[in-house]
Each structure stands twice: as structure tokens, then as C-alpha cells.
Design a protein around this motif. Sequence first.
Motif, short mmCIF file in Angstrom:
data_model
loop_
_atom_site.label_atom_id
_atom_site.label_comp_id
_atom_site.label_asym_id
_atom_site.label_seq_id
_atom_site.Cartn_x
_atom_site.Cartn_y
_atom_site.Cartn_z
N ILE A 1 0.77 -1.26 -0.23
CA ILE A 1 -0.10 -0.04 0.05
C ILE A 1 0.86 1.12 -0.55
O ILE A 1 1.75 1.62 0.91
CB ILE A 1 -0.75 0.24 1.15
N ARG A 2 0.28 2.49 -1.42
CA ARG A 2 1.70 3.26 -1.31
C ARG A 2 1.85 4.36 -0.15
O ARG A 2 2.86 4.83 0.44
CB ARG A 2 1.25 3.90 -2.50
N HIS A 3 0.13 4.32 0.44
CA HIS A 3 0.37 5.69 1.74
C HIS A 3 -0.49 5.10 3.16
O HIS A 3 -1.43 5.18 3.63
CB HIS A 3 -0.46 6.64 1.38
N GLU A 4 0.55 3.91 3.20
CA GLU A 4 0.14 3.16 4.73
C GLU A 4 0.83 3.67 5.52
O GLU A 4 0.22 3.88 6.64
CB GLU A 4 0.65 1.84 4.30
N ALA A 5 2.17 4.02 5.87
CA ALA A 5 2.65 4.71 6.70
C ALA A 5 2.79 5.59 7.13
O ALA A 5 2.82 6.58 6.01
CB ALA A 5 4.14 4.27 6.57
N PHE A 6 2.38 6.44 8.66
CA PHE A 6 2.66 7.98 8.03
C PHE A 6 3.67 8.17 9.64
O PHE A 6 3.48 7.58 10.82
CB PHE A 6 1.43 8.08 8.19
N LEU B 1 -3.50 -4.24 -13.49
CA LEU B 1 -2.82 -3.27 -13.23
C LEU B 1 -1.51 -3.37 -13.49
O LEU B 1 -0.80 -3.71 -12.42
CB LEU B 1 -3.22 -2.36 -12.34
N GLU B 2 -1.35 -2.22 -14.34
CA GLU B 2 0.28 -2.39 -14.57
C GLU B 2 1.36 -1.02 -14.94
O GLU B 2 0.16 0.36 -14.62
CB GLU B 2 0.99 -2.87 -15.83
N VAL B 3 2.31 -0.43 -13.90
CA VAL B 3 3.38 0.55 -14.24
C VAL B 3 3.37 1.27 -15.53
O VAL B 3 3.52 -0.06 -16.73
CB VAL B 3 4.17 0.69 -13.53
N PHE B 4 2.88 1.64 -16.19
CA PHE B 4 3.29 2.97 -17.31
C PHE B 4 4.53 2.38 -18.07
O PHE B 4 5.63 2.98 -17.78
CB PHE B 4 3.03 3.72 -17.71
N PRO B 5 5.21 1.06 -19.46
CA PRO B 5 6.54 0.75 -19.19
C PRO B 5 7.40 2.05 -19.80
O PRO B 5 8.24 2.45 -19.39
CB PRO B 5 6.29 -0.03 -20.32
N HIS C 1 1.26 -1.21 -7.77
CA HIS C 1 0.42 -0.74 -8.85
C HIS C 1 -1.09 -2.12 -8.55
O HIS C 1 -2.02 -1.44 -9.76
CB HIS C 1 0.98 -0.55 -10.26
N GLN C 2 -0.70 -2.97 -8.22
CA GLN C 2 -2.28 -3.41 -8.29
C GLN C 2 -3.67 -3.97 -7.27
O GLN C 2 -4.04 -4.09 -7.62
CB GLN C 2 -1.65 -5.39 -8.27
N LEU C 3 -3.15 -3.12 -6.46
CA LEU C 3 -3.95 -1.61 -5.76
C LEU C 3 -4.99 -1.01 -5.19
O LEU C 3 -4.05 -0.09 -5.41
CB LEU C 3 -3.85 -2.82 -4.11
N VAL C 4 -5.78 -0.94 -5.83
CA VAL C 4 -6.59 0.58 -5.87
C VAL C 4 -7.12 0.87 -4.52
O VAL C 4 -8.39 -0.78 -4.24
CB VAL C 4 -7.56 0.52 -7.08
N GLU C 5 -7.25 1.70 -3.72
CA GLU C 5 -7.97 1.76 -2.61
C GLU C 5 -9.36 2.85 -3.09
O GLU C 5 -9.41 4.01 -3.75
CB GLU C 5 -7.14 2.50 -1.81
#
Length: 909
Positions: A225-230, A531-535, A444-448
Motif C-alpha cells: 500500500i503506497r500510503h500506509e505508513a505515516f 494493472l501495471e506501471v506504465f512502461p 500498482h495492483q491495488l486501488v483503494e
Amino acid sequence: MANLTEDPVLEINGIKVKEEDTNLAIDNKVVVREEGQGERDMSPPGGNSIHRSGSRPQLDLSKAAIEGNFEEKDPIILLPNQSDDISHLAVDLGGSLIKLVYFSRHEDRSSNDKRKKTLKERLGISNGSRRSYPILGGRLHFVKFETNKINECLDFISSKQLHRGGMDSRWDSELPANNNAVIKATGGGAYKFADLFKERLGVSLDKEDEMDCLVAGANFLLKAIRHEAFTHMEGQKEFVQIDHNDLFPYLLVNIGSGVSVIKVDGDGKFQRVSGTNVGGGTYWGLGRLLTKCKSFDELLELSQRGDNRTIDMLVGDIYGGMDYSKIGLSASTIASSFGKAISENKELEDYRPEDISLSLLRMISYNIGQISYLNALRFGLKRIFFGGFFIRGHAYTMDTISFAVQFWSKGEAQAMFLRHEGFLGALGAFMSYEKHGLDDLMVHQLVERFPMGAPYTGGKIHGPPLGDLNEKISWMEKFVRKGNEITAPVPMAPTGTTGLGGFEVPSSKGETLRSDASALNIGVLHLVPTLEVFPLLADPKTYEPNTIDLADPSELEYWFTVLSEHLPDLVDKAVASEGGTEDAKRRGHAFARAFSAHLARLMEEPAAYGKLGLANLLELREECLREFHFVDAYRSIKQRENEASLAVLPDLLMELDSMSEETRLLTLIEGVLAANIFDWGSRACVDLYHKGTIIEIYRMSRNKMQRPWRVDDFDVFKERMFGSGDRKPPPHRRALLFVDNSGADIVLGMLPLARELLRRGTEVVLVANSLPALNDVTAMELPDIVAEAAKHCDILRRAAEAGGLLVDAMINTLDGSKENSSSVPLMVVENGCGSPCIDLRQVSSELAAAAKDADLIILEGMGRSLHTNYNARFKCDALKLAMVKNQRLAEKLIKGNIYNCVCRYEPAS
Ligand SMILES: Nc1ncnc2c1ncn2[C@@H]1O[C@H](COP(=O)(O)OP(=O)(O)O)[C@@H](O)[C@H]1O
Ligand SMILES: CC(C)(COP(=O)(O)O)[C@@H](O)C(=O)NCCC(=O)O
Ligand SMILES: [Mn+2]
């Protein structure tokens, strides 16, 4: 739109099983059905392909056989080798709270899309590779209940049939309950309540070690998760980007009823190094006795109005108001928690419950912070992650823990918190189902997403999330009927911290605690394995989609106002798009309430849903529309504008064909910029539309095109296209055109540009939205538009045929012939999103595949090339084209004015 009855089939022992039904694994059986009737869910009916598309479940089909009569309409197929482990629920039965993580599957209705099939062949995306994904596409939901209300939890599981292999079993209520069903469970209740689960639900609990689960959950969250920790210091929340390769070792402190301190060295590598019995249970238990509070939240809320100085003995109390500066203690430092209670002749009733609660909270939080620091010191660890529901997203708790860690470590160690704070154990238990393969999931495969049910019902801890649409609407209406504004839960104002370990009273701005923060701060996790990162991103690690930083409060306020003011018009359009019925009006009203509530919530706490950018806000609005079943609010506007534009296309093409190549290129770029004025998301533009017909406005806009544009790299682009002097550069091999709006924008702007590239021998891929957003054209709509345009143009027709776009279209070509002379192809791919902006870290697999051979990308429109990606760098040539339709953005970004244009060209970096 996909036709369900024609879905591809899998053959099992000669019996055809529809692909999308193959995860109907109940009692080791697969039910063959005529029609998919997936979970109704909150997704719009049909069409929303990419978000719902995903991989297939890993079913073991070996030795599959029909049970019973072959002639039966819905024969049951036994899968003897399919284990029971496609389960959808894991539980963490804690001392105070029960945490549930459950999975619901995406509907996949896109598999019959002809465009996709041809495209797959062309781009070499095989079905086989899709199937090889180890995980299911679907959603992870997070729910919690109070342990002493376990019956509500059991009712919830039962009502959703989570114990019977998930939602899918609801498709046939006749099926017998699965008596062999097993649910992964952790926490002490896995032992204590095993019999109750068997009795009430007929399921066995497969016990997973609590520490294993905590660590697995934390590792997963920190990696995926990109924005999990703060961090949370003095009221300021800041997300921390965790480098996956530099995660270990760290200290994990889980503050539940009790506290566990775990040194984590890797996946499955950890040691419980310490703990304390003074934890969340202590605060709640002792607090309840001392204050007579009825709920944890009430106790926490009291603390917000407390003053601990009335009950704590401060250094100043001992030193006659002085600091004890020699050892670094300020007068306001607590010398002894509750210490004042000994020196005065007072009874419990003489103390304010508010003060008691604050003093207790402070004592326990500080103590845990200190113990954590000491353990970090013991093992030389710098990072401490705190989980557990004691934290409850509460600012003062986090500030106190952070302060303790910072103070004692002299800034060497850092306290960090997790958005999914209390769900670590449940998530870890969920991941222990081997075949989910969740641990392979990447960021990149997770969308919240933050549907209304998730943030708000959590307020009542034991309440299940709102289920169907009607429940949601009723819930929204309740607020309306009561005349209540949906008040955004009010966060605490930054707590005043005086140096040297002293804390002032939290200067609580609001009177109420934000409603259940733990539920508010997390959404539903959509797992989208495709989903993938745009190469073609030059540096995905440093890529930041958003151009405007909403951390700047004035920006935040401005964009919130823009969105709020746009709301009434949007509701009108949305309601009209659904026929203006009473039902549509009701939904429209509920949508407006829901979106306003999101805005209010985010205005109060911008980081509530993770790091906030303008792109997230614009996407949230579209998601919120979909949540209330507005599939395509601008449907008829788009249609009308497409038709009007297609009618004048032949004239435009003739005009273009009469020009020299160089003049034509300039005219084409001018045309794209001029036609980008058709944007129903811009207040200024919508006002403009009252002043003339589409074509009149288009002409006016074109007439006003004057170079130099505010950002004008046209000459450099022209040189790349035509060369200079004798140097004639080769044409681009493949161009990806990220298209924007419907009507003139696509028909009179981008299609003629595409045609020019095709004419020069460049393959063209039109990249369009997967789902509707404002008046943006979608990938689903494009083939028909192209087919219409191709009626007037041989170049487009041949290219569209070569690209497999005209498979269905009945087109009358100009010369009546249908020979397929060689042409470079024109293709359409969906981008994987349903927003006016695009985050290139999460794009569809077909776009990623199309990008592999591309050497030019053209991003068009304000959303895709200004709000997002203005600063993005690419591995190939990139052209960013947009008309700026907002005065403030024009001033800020290009030091210009509304209706100025941007033509930014950046050669491959
Ligand atoms: N609504 C609530 N009811 C009870 N306790 C709550 C609630 N919200 C937060 N808490 C706090 O969370 C603690 C439980 O945290 P949790 O991580 O679920 O641990 P456990 O697994 O021991 O139940 C409680 O002891 C209490 O301090
Ligand atoms: C939503 C949009 C980014 C769409 O713009 P587009 O990509 O179509 O050029 C744009 O309409 C926008 O930023 N609107 C809000 C600003 C305003 O009303 O001025
Ligand atoms: Mn647009």
C-alpha cells in the motif's frame, strides 16, 4: 457492451463452463449456469470493464466430473481436487475487538468485448498469460465488531454468507451449507470461540499464530500500500515512502488490549522481544471504571476536553513552578501520572472525567512510546511501526507516542503509524490462505476506494457496512430528514507541545471525536491484478502524478470550492442521464450528500484517505457517482456533441488535405488545442456553452488560436517530424494518443491528428478511459466514433480495419470497395481508469502492452497533461497538449490566463 450469454467457455470433460463462473467453488462443486449473476455490489451494471476485469481464480479442474444428470440445465460439476481454500474470510478474534477481512470478487463482463479480442491478438496479450495470475481480482473489505457483541459478528458473516466460500454461494441459496468449511482465524478467540463458530455457522476455525499474522499483515501493508505508513508529530500527518528493499529490520508494536513488541527481520522472520500488559484494554477498562463511560469512543472524546494538569503531578508542582532544567525537564513535564490525586483530599467524584481520561490516555501512550524506544535501542532499530486499535487514528495518542520516541531517542528513532492499524492480524490470517497469493501483489495492483458504506457505518463499531444501494440512500436520507448537515468529523487541532518533554492540553478545536477513524481512514482495497506501471515512465520511482500540491491549504480550499460549486450542475446532468425519474432524483440527492461529506471530511483532514492530490479528488467524484449507480452522467451530451462534430468532419478533412504538410501539422495541433475547449468539468467553459452551438464555439476557439502559445514547443516538434535541411528523420513507429473529451475534441481534434500520423506510417493507438468521467470519451465508445469517421476517410478506414476496429461496423466506404490495402493500424486501448486524470503507475495491461513498441506519446487535455503528468518524464518523445480552462491554474502553472494553450514537447529522456 459485453453480452453475457456469449462469454467464453472453458471445457471440463466436455462440459462447457463459463469462465467467469469458474470460481463458484462451493463444496468442491462448480455450478454451470446460463447467466452470470455476480454479486450486485456497488459497481455500475455492466460495462465497467477494467476495474472489474481481473485474473481468474486458481481452480484445480483436474478430474472434474458432472454430478447427476447430464441433461440437467444447471448440472453440478465436482472438482475433487479443488481444495476448500478459496475462502473469502479471515478473522482476528481479539480480547476487545473482532476484526474481519473478507474478499468479494469483481464481476468480469468484459471478456466478450470484440475490440479487446482483436487487440489481444495484435498486441500479443494472450488469455493464457492472464490466467497465470496467482490471485483473484476482487475487493478486500475490512470490518470490526466488539468482541462482547460476537453475535452481531456471526449474524454479519451469516447474512453475507462469508463462511460458505464467499459471495458466490449466494448465487444459489438452495445449496447446502458447507459443513467442512474452514475459516482462518487468529487471536485468542480462535480458541475461545471455536465451538460457537461451529455451532452457529457450522464452520471450523483454522488457527493461525497471532504473531505470525501480525507480522505478515504488517509486511504486506508496508510493501503493497503506497500510503500506509505515516508519521504524526504535533498534529501533522506525513506519509512515509517505504523502500521495499530497505524495510527490514524494524520494530512492530501492536497496541491492542495488551501490547506486543516484535522485532521483524524479514517475511516470517521475527521475534517477540517484549510486551506490556498496560495497553488498550487498560485504558478502556480503567477509564470505564473511573469515568462511567459507556463506550471507548466516549472515553476518548472526553479526553479531548480534558486537562491532565488537574490530576497529574507536574515537575513544576514539585519544583515550585520551575523547570528542572539540569536534567532537561520542563515545569510542564509530568513527574507522576495521577500523582496529584495523592496529595489532595479529594474523591473520584471531585475530578472531571475529562481530566481523568486525558491523564490516563497520556500515561498509557507515553509509557508504550517509551517501552518501544527502549526496545528499539536494545536492537539498534531506527523505525518503529505502531499498530492496533488502541491508536484509533487519534491525533493525541499518536502525538504522545511520537513525542516519547522522539524525546527519548533524541530524534534518532522514528514512530510511524499504519492506516490499517488494527487489521494487521486479520490481514495476516487472510494471507495465510495459500492460494490467494496475496503476498505477490504489488502496489500498482491495488486501488483503494472509499465508498460511503466504508467510512460511515464504521462509526458504529458493531454495525456492518452498508450493503445495497437502497440502504446507502436511506442512510444518506436520514441525515437529510433530520435536517442534519453531514458534519465532517472534526479532527483535533495540533496539540501544543512544549519542549523538554512537556505537553500542554490538546487544544481541541472540535467538540466531537471524528467518527470511527479506523474505519474512516481505510477504504475497500480493490485488487486488480491486471494493472501495471506504465512502461514508458522514465523513472517510476520518482514519478508523482499530481502537479498541484494540495498540501498547500489555499490550493486545497480553492479546489474544494470549485468541486462544491460544480456539484448542483453535475447532479442535474446525472439525474437527467437516468431519465430524471424519482429514483434517479433520490440517488442524485444521496450522491450530492455523499460527495459533500467526503469533501468536508477531507477539508478537515486532507490526509484522511492517504496522500491527497487533485487527481484523487476528481476520481473520488466519479467513483461516488458510480456508487450511486450513475453509470454515465454526460451520456447524452457526449452523443449530441459527437454527432454535431461528425457532421462537419468531412469539410475539415478536405480543408486539411488542401494544405502543405507543414501548414497542416500546425493546423492540426491548433485544432486539438481549440477543440479541447469542450470540457464539461470546467465552470468557465460550461458558461460559454450557453453562448452558441458546438460548432460556433469550435470556430470561435479556432479563430482565437494565436501563436506563440503560452508554452510553445511546436517548432521543436515540427523539426522532429519533418527534420531540417536535408535531414529527414524517420516517422515514429507507434504513437499513443491519450484522448480526452468527446465531441469536437476527439472528432475534430485528435482523430485528424491520428490520421496525419497514420498517413506518415506511424501506428496509432488511441488511449481512452475505461470508465466514463465527465464528458471524456471511453474506449468502449471509440470504435463507433472511428467507424463513423471512417465513412468519410479512406486513411482512417484502412487503418481502423488493420487495427481490427471495424469488425462490426457496417461502413459504406467512399468508393464502395472493401479491399484491405496495407495500412498501419489504428487501435484503441483502455487506460484502466475512470477519471479525468491519469496516474501512470496504474494502467491497464493492454495499455502497458501497447506501450512496448511506442516511441511517441501525446497526452491531451487539462486532466491528463496538466493536473497530472505535466512534470512526468518519459523514455520516448512526449507531446503534452492542453487548453487551460481555469484561471488559477493558468496563473500558477504557466503564468498565463484562462484559455491559454500548452504545447509542450519533450524528446525521449
Ligand atoms: N470501539 C471500541 N471498543 C473497544 N475498544 C476499542 C474500540 N476502539 C478502539 N478500541 C481500543 O482498541 C483496543 C483493542 O485493539 P485491538 O487491536 O483490536 O486488540 P485486540 O485484538 O486485543 O482486541 C481496545 O482495548 C481499546 O483500547
Ligand atoms: C476536470 C478537468 C481536469 C477536465 O479537463 P480536461 O482534461 O477535459 O481538459 C477540468 O475540467 C477541471 O480542472 N475542472 C475544474 C476547474 C474549473 O471548473 O475551473
Ligand atoms: Mn476531459
